[in-house]
Design a protein around this motif. Sequence first.
Motif, PDB file in Angstrom:
ATOM      1  N   UNK A   1     -11.084   9.669 -67.809  1.00  0.00           N
ATOM      2  CA  UNK A   1     -11.266  11.113 -67.978  1.00  0.00           C
ATOM      3  C   UNK A   1     -10.196  11.881 -67.211  1.00  0.00           C
ATOM      4  N   UNK A   2      -9.924  11.425 -66.007  1.00  0.00           N
ATOM      5  CA  UNK A   2      -8.872  12.067 -65.209  1.00  0.00           C
ATOM      6  C   UNK A   2      -7.540  12.028 -65.946  1.00  0.00           C
ATOM      7  N   UNK A   3      -7.199  10.858 -66.471  1.00  0.00           N
ATOM      8  CA  UNK A   3      -5.919  10.704 -67.163  1.00  0.00           C
ATOM      9  C   UNK A   3      -5.882  11.568 -68.426  1.00  0.00           C
ATOM     10  N   UNK A   4      -7.012  11.620 -69.089  1.00  0.00           N
ATOM     11  CA  UNK A   4      -7.093  12.435 -70.311  1.00  0.00           C
ATOM     12  C   UNK A   4      -6.869  13.909 -70.004  1.00  0.00           C
ATOM     13  N   UNK A   5      -7.442  14.357 -68.874  1.00  0.00           N
ATOM     14  CA  UNK A   5      -7.394  15.786 -68.564  1.00  0.00           C
ATOM     15  C   UNK A   5      -6.071  16.215 -67.931  1.00  0.00           C
ATOM     16  N   UNK A   6      -5.408  15.299 -67.254  1.00  0.00           N
ATOM     17  CA  UNK A   6      -4.163  15.667 -66.575  1.00  0.00           C
ATOM     18  C   UNK A   6      -2.933  15.006 -67.205  1.00  0.00           C
TER      19      UNK A   6
END
Lengths: 189, 189
Positions: free
Chosen positions: B181-186
């Motif tokens: 999720x972190x990678x997806x959002x940033x």
Amino acid sequence: MVTQQRRERERAQREALIVSAARDMAESDGWPSVTIRRLAERIEYSQPVLYSHFAGRGAIIDAVALQGIAELTEVFKAARTAAGPGGALAAVAQAYLDFAAANPAVFEAIFTLADGLPFGVDAPEVLKAAFAELFAVFAPLAGDRDPDAFTETGWAALHGLAALGRGGRLRPDLQEQRLAIFLERFGKA
Amino acid sequence: MVTQQRRERERAQREALIVSAARDMAESDGWPSVTIRRLAERIEYSQPVLYSHFAGRGAIIDAVALQGIAELTEVFKAARTAAGPGGALAAVAQAYLDFAAANPAVFEAIFTLADGLPFGVDAPEVLKAAFAELFAVFAPLAGDRDPDAFTETGWAALHGLAALGRGGRLRPDLQEQRLAIFLERFGKA
DNA sequence: GCCACAATCCTAGCACCGCTAGACATCCGA
DNA sequence: TCGGATGTCTAGCGGTGCTAGGATTGTGGC
């Protein structure tokens, strides 16, 4: 009989006094200066009295942390319901950062000092309630992601801003922009 | 004359020995057990010798923190250059979390114990270098946002995952999903 | 080679810490 | 009124960070 109840009431009152005194002292002079001796002097009892209420210094810090978490939950709920579905994330995020800025010692107690609080399956009710509040905000924005994982990730992002901000790790003049970026990245489903 | 240089060399060596001993002890038994007395016994000198190298216990922790930051910078650089532009974020994020998991005491020293490290304009060089590494990863993904603010926000999100993860605040079984999720959002610019 | 000097190191101790045992006072029920 | 339980305090233990002052070592000049 009846006096028994009075005793318990007075005891509870004194316990609350200890917690609030510890919190006050920590907030004004930092946690290291919150010693059992000073705390005892402050509440005008001898040190062993403190140990009849709490297992030790750590337990007092835990109590302050727990109280802080309960407050935080209320702050979340107020911010979320006041803002409505559209602005809930922004309101709660701001509330989180405001709380951390206004109560640095309590924030420290919750996230870096309290090591006696169980956080797993058998976490205290007040703790689950706090997470439930965050869940209520983040879950609707999770899209096709797991709501729990998304809530934890969003919380972590928010927490990172608060934790690094405290201690001057982040540029103060970029505070608003950081919050805007956070909302942009986690706001739309 | 020449012996003077040898003296300084030996002094530097002993200073490094102190730092590494403190780090070892903290990593195996926790920071509270790193006392001046135990440290002195470990390096086979008396306590005052430690004070001829460092202003106090806090300064020793700061030194460990600084050493850790330098290592972290190297880890970042290695991860970033090995992964190439496309996977730099994922590689650095993983490196960050791995470092926190592998060196919890050093991580704690850097982010919750070190209060003697200047973080503003006059931060030590090694610290600026660490941020520069993060900047190199996040800035290209900032889009129309301010690169500094974006880097700080991304760093905070990552840091929150590491900080909350340590201490069992987050569900271990969701670790991978949180990172995704972190990678997806940033990740996407 | 000898000696005065300077740098280095250690012993001993201070004030404070968290915590606890045991004496003392106080209040309760019979 | 009195025995017992409850509550509180005084005093102290081992440990902490830190420091003053003496002993010891090694150095450079004669």
